[in-house]
Design a protein around this motif. Structure first.
Motif, PDB file in Angstrom:
ATOM      1  N   CYS A  28       1.658  11.392   4.677  1.00  0.00           N
ATOM      2  CA  CYS A  28       0.741  12.449   5.113  1.00  0.00           C
ATOM      3  C   CYS A  28       0.622  12.491   6.629  1.00  0.00           C
ATOM      4  CB  CYS A  28      -0.626  12.240   4.471  1.00  0.00           C
ATOM      5  SG  CYS A  28      -0.635  12.498   2.685  1.00  0.00           S
ATOM      6  N   LYS A  74       1.335   4.136  -3.678  1.00  0.00           N
ATOM      7  CA  LYS A  74       0.873   5.525  -3.723  1.00  0.00           C
ATOM      8  C   LYS A  74       1.941   6.540  -3.336  1.00  0.00           C
ATOM      9  CE  LYS A  74      -3.953   4.366  -2.699  1.00  0.00           C
ATOM     10  NZ  LYS A  74      -5.099   4.642  -1.799  1.00  0.00           N
ATOM     11  N   GLN A  99       2.905   9.272  -6.121  1.00  0.00           N
ATOM     12  CA  GLN A  99       1.757  10.124  -6.421  1.00  0.00           C
ATOM     13  C   GLN A  99       1.497  11.125  -5.296  1.00  0.00           C
ATOM     14  OE1 GLN A  99      -1.844   7.911  -6.883  1.00  0.00           O
ATOM     15  NE2 GLN A  99      -3.136   9.721  -7.154  1.00  0.00           N
ATOM     16  N   ILE A 100       1.482  10.635  -4.058  1.00  0.00           N
ATOM     17  CA  ILE A 100       1.196  11.514  -2.915  1.00  0.00           C
ATOM     18  C   ILE A 100       2.326  12.521  -2.707  1.00  0.00           C
ATOM     19  CG2 ILE A 100       0.956  11.541  -0.405  1.00  0.00           C
ATOM     20  CD1 ILE A 100      -0.649   8.980  -0.621  1.00  0.00           C
ATOM     21  N   ASN A 127      -6.667  14.638   3.199  1.00  0.00           N
ATOM     22  CA  ASN A 127      -7.361  13.790   2.231  1.00  0.00           C
ATOM     23  C   ASN A 127      -6.678  12.442   2.049  1.00  0.00           C
ATOM     24  OD1 ASN A 127      -9.251  15.812   1.785  1.00  0.00           O
ATOM     25  ND2 ASN A 127      -8.168  16.652   0.023  1.00  0.00           N
ATOM     26  N   HIS A 128      -5.382  12.373   2.371  1.00  0.00           N
ATOM     27  CA  HIS A 128      -4.627  11.120   2.268  1.00  0.00           C
ATOM     28  C   HIS A 128      -4.071  10.735   3.640  1.00  0.00           C
ATOM     29  CE1 HIS A 128      -4.479  13.027  -1.750  1.00  0.00           C
ATOM     30  NE2 HIS A 128      -4.588  11.784  -2.205  1.00  0.00           N
ATOM     31  N   SER A 129      -4.894  10.902   4.666  1.00  0.00           N
ATOM     32  CA  SER A 129      -4.418  10.757   6.041  1.00  0.00           C
ATOM     33  C   SER A 129      -3.990   9.331   6.399  1.00  0.00           C
ATOM     34  CB  SER A 129      -5.508  11.209   7.021  1.00  0.00           C
ATOM     35  OG  SER A 129      -6.694  10.441   6.835  1.00  0.00           O
ATOM     36  N   LYS A 130      -4.409   8.345   5.614  1.00  0.00           N
ATOM     37  CA  LYS A 130      -4.034   6.961   5.920  1.00  0.00           C
ATOM     38  C   LYS A 130      -2.634   6.604   5.449  1.00  0.00           C
ATOM     39  CE  LYS A 130      -8.761   5.135   5.943  1.00  0.00           C
ATOM     40  NZ  LYS A 130      -9.686   4.122   5.357  1.00  0.00           N
ATOM     41  N   HIS A 131      -2.039   7.479   4.651  1.00  0.00           N
ATOM     42  CA  HIS A 131      -0.693   7.189   4.143  1.00  0.00           C
ATOM     43  C   HIS A 131       0.357   7.716   5.124  1.00  0.00           C
ATOM     44  CE1 HIS A 131       2.726   6.986   1.374  1.00  0.00           C
ATOM     45  NE2 HIS A 131       1.998   6.135   0.676  1.00  0.00           N
ATOM     46  N   ARG A 146       0.833  -1.211   0.000  1.00  0.00           N
ATOM     47  CA  ARG A 146       0.000   0.000   0.000  1.00  0.00           C
ATOM     48  C   ARG A 146       0.862   1.255   0.000  1.00  0.00           C
ATOM     49  NH1 ARG A 146      -2.859  -2.876   4.034  1.00  0.00           N
ATOM     50  NH2 ARG A 146      -1.918  -1.521   5.607  1.00  0.00           N
ATOM     51  N   THR A 188      -4.872  18.898   1.784  1.00  0.00           N
ATOM     52  CA  THR A 188      -4.389  17.826   0.913  1.00  0.00           C
ATOM     53  C   THR A 188      -3.853  16.662   1.725  1.00  0.00           C
ATOM     54  OG1 THR A 188      -3.796  19.454  -0.787  1.00  0.00           O
ATOM     55  CG2 THR A 188      -2.795  17.269  -0.957  1.00  0.00           C
ATOM     56  N   SER A 189      -3.113  16.946   2.781  1.00  0.00           N
ATOM     57  CA  SER A 189      -2.577  15.880   3.632  1.00  0.00           C
ATOM     58  C   SER A 189      -3.687  15.155   4.377  1.00  0.00           C
ATOM     59  CB  SER A 189      -1.561  16.450   4.623  1.00  0.00           C
ATOM     60  OG  SER A 189      -2.179  17.358   5.511  1.00  0.00           O
TER      61      SER A 189
END
Length: 222
Positions: free
Chosen positions: A73, A41, A44-45, A66-70, A37, A63-64
């Protein structure tokens, strides 16, 4: 031989080895999905974060989120949520957040290290116990007779635990080294992102302060 036969002939040491193999396998599966996972990504992130920061610093926090699971971020969220901090404070927040996230990314490493250390020892213990049982009833007068055939068979069965321990340790060590290599690569990625974001924020901070100074001078002149 099927698994029940192996467990029976391997002796008592096979049960803790079975437990270690289950723990190692569950950790390997969980960490493998995590890294898949992460890597799928990552580019891209990273591109989105740095591009957003260059054009609109105020939008980078959203923006961070919106991708808080990565993990990237998560690492950036702590310093980004600060309200116009001093560049030095922002830099320290980046470093602290990076350390915390990188530590979380090493979950499971200690367990694999334990499995790697214990599996061969438990296998060797099982073999020693098996040899003691096989050789305990043999007498000197039995040497060279047909009665020693059972001893040879017992020694072969005793070695099963050693083989099992080595297989578990080698498999765990292979994946452990892979995860370590991925982690060290991500350390470099975090350092690169921190440096670029730190530079972008310094420019943003200077722009904010120059605007505030200009407004103060205009108000003073009026």
């Amino acid at each position: 031989m099927n698994i029940p036969d192996i467990m029976e002939k391997g002796g008592i040491a096979m049960w803790p080895l079975l437990l270690l193999s289950i723990l190692a396998l569950s950790t390997i599966i969980e960490r493998s999905f995590f890294w898949i996972r992460f890597l799928s990504k990552e580019k891209q992130i990273t591109k989105i974060i740095l591009k957003t920061a260059s054009y609109d610093w105020d939008a980078i926090l959203k923006t961070s989120q919106n991708h808080s699971k990565h993990p990237i971020c998560n690492f950036l969220y702590t310093p980004l949520k600060l309200k116009d901090p001093d560049p030095e404070v922002f830099h320290l927040a980046l470093e602290s957040s990076a350390d915390d996230e990188l530590a979380l990314m090493r979950q499971g490493d200690k367990l694999l290290e334990g499995v790697i250390a214990l599996s061969p020892l438990l296998g060797l213990l099982g073999t020693v116990l098996g040899l003691i049982g096989s050789l305990g009833n043999i007498q000197i007068s039995d040497l060279g007779t047909s009665s020693t055939r059972g001893v040879t068979l017992g020694i072969g069965e005793a070695l099963i635990s050693t083989a099992a321990g080595l297989i578990i340790a080698i498999t765990s060590l292979t994946f452990y080294r892979i995860f370590q290599s991925l982690w060290f690569n991500k350390v470099r990625v975090f350092i690169k992102i921190s440096s670029e974001l730190d530079l972008i924020y310094q420019q943003h901070w200077l722009k904010i302060n120059s605007s505030d100074s200009k407004n103060l001078n205009e108000n003073y002149n009026e």
